[in-house]
Design an enzyme around this catalytic site. Structure first.
Site, PDB file in Angstrom:
ATOM      1  N   GLU A  60      37.177  29.293  46.782  1.00 55.81           N
ATOM      2  CA  GLU A  60      36.394  30.525  46.993  1.00 55.81           C
ATOM      3  C   GLU A  60      35.173  30.272  47.893  1.00 55.81           C
ATOM      4  OE1 GLU A  60      37.604  33.368  45.752  1.00 55.81           O
ATOM      5  OE2 GLU A  60      39.238  32.293  44.771  1.00 55.81           O
ATOM      6  N   GLY A  72      39.349  36.963  37.113  1.00 59.14           N
ATOM      7  CA  GLY A  72      39.954  37.071  38.444  1.00 59.14           C
ATOM      8  C   GLY A  72      40.355  38.504  38.733  1.00 59.14           C
ATOM      9  N   TYR A  73      40.067  38.977  39.939  1.00 59.31           N
ATOM     10  CA  TYR A  73      40.387  40.365  40.305  1.00 59.31           C
ATOM     11  C   TYR A  73      41.146  40.458  41.629  1.00 59.31           C
ATOM     12  CZ  TYR A  73      36.330  39.427  43.187  1.00 59.31           C
ATOM     13  OH  TYR A  73      35.468  38.845  44.086  1.00 59.31           O
TER      14      TYR A  73
HETATM   15  C1  SIN Z   1      39.246  36.673  42.671  1.00 63.02           C
HETATM   16  O1  SIN Z   1      40.468  36.708  42.826  1.00 63.02           O
HETATM   17  O2  SIN Z   1      38.754  36.844  41.536  1.00 63.02           O
HETATM   18  C2  SIN Z   1      38.317  36.402  43.811  1.00 63.02           C
HETATM   19  C3  SIN Z   1      38.774  36.888  45.130  1.00 63.02           C
HETATM   20  C4  SIN Z   1      39.999  36.171  45.660  1.00 63.02           C
HETATM   21  O3  SIN Z   1      40.047  34.928  45.618  1.00 63.02           O
HETATM   22  O4  SIN Z   1      40.924  36.841  46.136  1.00 63.02           O
END
Ligand code: SIN
Length: 193
Positions: free
Chosen positions: A99, A25-26
């Protein structure tokens, strides 16, 4: 415009037979883990930069007034720091729904901060998806974020929570922090700042 990626992601069966899968997750997955996980470790992936280039019509904006959320842009030599979660494959039904606005599951190698690596999944919204907004100056991104809100709350809350989480992890991200500074200039700050 939105594009529902749930059906495409359900066809990604690479890890279906595994007991557990690492998820990298980023973005919101760093600061909002609304799913059970078996383990969590700070991690990074190479060749990608975090960018507020993806439109949000379902969480932090609407069809007529999209917000901006992060995706990953390919960049040679770049390293994106985030949080890895070990989950059971069943969790991907919920994650695919969360997502669904343009993000596709991609298999990736991730490197754990405390050593070692694993192959797992990252959700990426490429420039080919219908909700993609693409590059803009940090100032313009901040203006759009300041005025957008969706079912999950104000777009600024997403930016500020991500900036705070990255700060707490000791992983500064200039793109994110510069948008945060422009937001502050517009009078939008962390609630306790
Ligand atoms: C993530 O957080 O890895 C994907 C992007 C998001 O949901 O903000």
């Amino acid at each position: 415009m939105s594009l529902n990626t749930i059906a495409i992601n359900q066809r990604m069966d690479k890890f279906d037979s595994h007991d557990s899968v690492w998820l990298f997750g980023y973005g919101s997955l760093i600061f909002k883990a609304d799913f059970p996980f078996l383990d969590r470790r700070p991690a990074s992936i190479g060749g990608w930069s975090r960018r507020f280039w993806q439109g949000s019509h379902d969480h932090r904006g609407t069809e007529t007034h999209p917000g901006r959320v992060v995706t990953l842009a390919p960049e040679a030599g770049a390293i994106c720091h985030g949080m890895a979660y070990l989950v059971t494959p069943e969790e991907f039904a919920h994650l695919d729904h969360r997502e669904k606005n343009g993000y596709l599951r991609l298999a990736t190698e991730m490197h754990f901060e405390d050593g070692g690596s694993a192959e797992g999944i990252v959700y990426i919204a490429t420039h080919e998806n219908a909700a993609y907004l693409g590059p803009a100056s940090e100032r313009d991104i901040a203006r759009q974020i300041a005025s957008a809100r969706g079912p999950s709350g104000p777009n600024s809350e997403y930016l500020l929570a991500l900036a705070q989480a990255l700060r707490e992890m000791g992983k500064p991200d200039e793109h994110v922090f510069e948008i945060e500074r422009h937001l502050a200039a517009l009078g939008v700050r962390q609630p306790d700042a």
